[in-house]
Design a protein around this motif. Sequence first.
Motif, PDB file in Angstrom:
ATOM      1  N   THR A  16      39.376  48.477  66.226  1.00  0.00           N
ATOM      2  CA  THR A  16      38.149  49.062  66.886  1.00  0.00           C
ATOM      3  C   THR A  16      38.020  50.518  66.862  1.00  0.00           C
ATOM      4  N   PHE A  17      39.118  51.218  65.942  1.00  0.00           N
ATOM      5  CA  PHE A  17      38.794  52.734  66.117  1.00  0.00           C
ATOM      6  C   PHE A  17      37.745  52.996  65.213  1.00  0.00           C
ATOM      7  N   SER A  18      37.623  54.146  65.152  1.00  0.00           N
ATOM      8  CA  SER A  18      36.264  54.980  64.611  1.00  0.00           C
ATOM      9  C   SER A  18      37.156  55.445  62.946  1.00  0.00           C
ATOM     10  N   GLN A  19      36.354  55.542  61.836  1.00  0.00           N
ATOM     11  CA  GLN A  19      36.824  56.210  60.856  1.00  0.00           C
ATOM     12  C   GLN A  19      37.648  57.428  61.020  1.00  0.00           C
ATOM     13  N   ASP A  20      37.091  58.180  61.867  1.00  0.00           N
ATOM     14  CA  ASP A  20      37.985  59.368  62.222  1.00  0.00           C
ATOM     15  C   ASP A  20      39.400  59.308  62.440  1.00  0.00           C
ATOM     16  N   TYR A  21      39.654  58.215  63.486  1.00  0.00           N
ATOM     17  CA  TYR A  21      40.992  57.903  63.757  1.00  0.00           C
ATOM     18  C   TYR A  21      41.873  57.545  62.836  1.00  0.00           C
ATOM     19  N   PHE A  22      41.238  56.834  61.614  1.00  0.00           N
ATOM     20  CA  PHE A  22      42.139  56.571  60.727  1.00  0.00           C
ATOM     21  C   PHE A  22      42.322  57.448  59.506  1.00  0.00           C
ATOM     22  N   GLU A  23      41.544  58.759  59.603  1.00  0.00           N
ATOM     23  CA  GLU A  23      41.774  59.973  58.959  1.00  0.00           C
ATOM     24  C   GLU A  23      42.621  60.882  59.842  1.00  0.00           C
ATOM     25  N   GLY A  24      43.474  60.627  60.811  1.00  0.00           N
ATOM     26  CA  GLY A  24      44.293  61.226  61.507  1.00  0.00           C
ATOM     27  C   GLY A  24      43.780  62.358  62.528  1.00  0.00           C
ATOM     28  N   LYS A  25      42.496  61.967  62.988  1.00  0.00           N
ATOM     29  CA  LYS A  25      41.703  62.596  63.755  1.00  0.00           C
ATOM     30  C   LYS A  25      41.637  62.162  65.254  1.00  0.00           C
ATOM     31  N   ASN A  26      41.147  62.971  66.307  1.00  0.00           N
ATOM     32  CA  ASN A  26      40.970  62.264  67.620  1.00  0.00           C
ATOM     33  C   ASN A  26      42.338  61.389  67.978  1.00  0.00           C
ATOM     34  N   ASP A  77      50.365  57.665  68.599  1.00  0.00           N
ATOM     35  CA  ASP A  77      49.745  57.489  67.277  1.00  0.00           C
ATOM     36  C   ASP A  77      50.611  56.944  66.323  1.00  0.00           C
ATOM     37  N   ALA A  78      51.772  57.926  66.298  1.00  0.00           N
ATOM     38  CA  ALA A  78      52.662  57.417  65.035  1.00  0.00           C
ATOM     39  C   ALA A  78      53.321  55.980  65.005  1.00  0.00           C
ATOM     40  N   ILE A  79      53.764  55.492  66.281  1.00  0.00           N
ATOM     41  CA  ILE A  79      54.236  54.224  66.566  1.00  0.00           C
ATOM     42  C   ILE A  79      53.104  53.212  66.140  1.00  0.00           C
ATOM     43  N   PHE A  80      51.960  53.563  66.556  1.00  0.00           N
ATOM     44  CA  PHE A  80      50.803  52.609  66.323  1.00  0.00           C
ATOM     45  C   PHE A  80      50.484  52.438  64.797  1.00  0.00           C
ATOM     46  N   PHE A  81      50.484  53.445  64.370  1.00  0.00           N
ATOM     47  CA  PHE A  81      50.243  53.365  62.600  1.00  0.00           C
ATOM     48  C   PHE A  81      51.528  52.715  61.864  1.00  0.00           C
ATOM     49  N   THR A  82      52.732  52.995  62.802  1.00  0.00           N
ATOM     50  CA  THR A  82      53.953  52.077  62.138  1.00  0.00           C
ATOM     51  C   THR A  82      53.378  50.698  62.116  1.00  0.00           C
ATOM     52  N   GLY A  83      52.923  50.186  63.390  1.00  0.00           N
ATOM     53  CA  GLY A  83      52.501  48.861  63.483  1.00  0.00           C
ATOM     54  C   GLY A  83      51.483  48.458  62.581  1.00  0.00           C
ATOM     55  N   SER A 105      50.931  55.182  75.948  1.00  0.00           N
ATOM     56  CA  SER A 105      49.583  55.552  76.446  1.00  0.00           C
ATOM     57  C   SER A 105      49.031  54.422  76.954  1.00  0.00           C
ATOM     58  N   LYS A 106      49.063  54.339  78.329  1.00  0.00           N
ATOM     59  CA  LYS A 106      48.971  52.859  78.981  1.00  0.00           C
ATOM     60  C   LYS A 106      47.667  52.675  79.406  1.00  0.00           C
ATOM     61  N   LYS A 107      46.653  53.714  79.128  1.00  0.00           N
ATOM     62  CA  LYS A 107      45.105  53.570  79.399  1.00  0.00           C
ATOM     63  C   LYS A 107      44.324  53.562  78.139  1.00  0.00           C
ATOM     64  N   THR A 108      44.886  53.449  77.083  1.00  0.00           N
ATOM     65  CA  THR A 108      44.132  53.411  75.846  1.00  0.00           C
ATOM     66  C   THR A 108      43.493  52.194  75.303  1.00  0.00           C
ATOM     67  N   LEU A 109      42.316  51.937  75.580  1.00  0.00           N
ATOM     68  CA  LEU A 109      41.761  50.663  75.249  1.00  0.00           C
ATOM     69  C   LEU A 109      41.831  50.041  73.928  1.00  0.00           C
ATOM     70  N   GLU A 110      41.658  50.867  72.941  1.00  0.00           N
ATOM     71  CA  GLU A 110      41.897  50.370  71.592  1.00  0.00           C
ATOM     72  C   GLU A 110      43.421  49.804  71.314  1.00  0.00           C
ATOM     73  N   PHE A 111      44.361  50.458  71.716  1.00  0.00           N
ATOM     74  CA  PHE A 111      45.774  49.926  71.731  1.00  0.00           C
ATOM     75  C   PHE A 111      45.789  48.633  72.284  1.00  0.00           C
ATOM     76  N   LYS A 112      45.157  48.459  73.433  1.00  0.00           N
ATOM     77  CA  LYS A 112      45.351  47.193  74.147  1.00  0.00           C
ATOM     78  C   LYS A 112      44.604  45.982  73.290  1.00  0.00           C
ATOM     79  N   ILE A 113      43.613  46.527  72.647  1.00  0.00           N
ATOM     80  CA  ILE A 113      42.704  45.378  71.846  1.00  0.00           C
ATOM     81  C   ILE A 113      43.410  44.948  70.681  1.00  0.00           C
ATOM     82  N   ASN A 114      44.097  45.859  70.165  1.00  0.00           N
ATOM     83  CA  ASN A 114      44.844  45.783  69.158  1.00  0.00           C
ATOM     84  C   ASN A 114      46.385  44.918  69.287  1.00  0.00           C
ATOM     85  N   LEU A 115      46.724  45.333  70.358  1.00  0.00           N
ATOM     86  CA  LEU A 115      48.261  44.502  70.645  1.00  0.00           C
ATOM     87  C   LEU A 115      47.726  42.869  71.009  1.00  0.00           C
TER      88      LEU A 115
END
Length: 268
Positions: A16-26, A77-83, A105-115
């Motif tokens: 659910t992340f934007s392309q910017d996130y996968f480019e290491g931004k935001n 973000d580093a441990i998310f990208f590890t996952g 990061s307990k209130k990050t919607l995208e982390f919860k969706i991907n988990l």
Amino acid sequence: MKKIIVTLLILNFNLTFSQDYFEGKNLYCKSENPEAMKLFNLGIETLYLNKSLDPKYLKITSNIFFKAYKTDSTFCDAIFFTGYTLRLLKDKKAIACYIMADSISKKTLEFKINLASEGLRLGEERSLKIARKKYNEIITLFPENPEGYYGFALTSPIFGDAEKGLENINIAIGKYKLLNPKIKDQVIFLKGILLSQNKKYSEGLEYLEKSYSTYKKDENFKIHYSLCLLKVSEIKNDEKMKQKAIKFYDQIENKDQIAEEIKSLLKF
């Protein structure tokens, strides 16, 4: 029914992340540690260059992201990208990394969706409970977002609360319509299943018909479509509809995995 329903569950996976996130931004927890950021950016570059998703380089990339996290243990973000890279490798340890990212990061919607999605993908008792917990958290923390309600409904056939599942899919549909009037077939399909499990066979048949072209070969579709056809044929005394129900029932490859409460209703 746990095994048979997994086919349906995995259809919902998407990042659910934007392309910017996968480019290491935001980033959500951007590190103040220069070495951690250097490693993270190297990981992003390596991931971006590996367009064929070669497992050898994915493993290297995963190690780079993990080193960034070890350098700064607050760097979610580093441990998310590890996952994320481990998930691409179909490594079961991916879920542990997603859990750590979510706990930082307990209130990050995208982390919860991907988990939650990873929990569904694994399809194990513990991971499915994690998925349900995360969907409940999304409902609480992000009540205007449809994904929590959809996820709750998606897990309802597993946890045996189809009535609550139907309530949640209706809420999700209302919220999806605010974002886009055209509802995705997978949402319509899920509502058809939940209507069927709530013994609302005529309505269930209507929704399954709407998703027929997309899901007619899916085992879950065949099970619930044949059930709805059979029960509506009994109400209408329609022999032709009953024969159609038998036809779809005969196409089910894994009849031994049909839930007992549904199998008992499929009496021809």
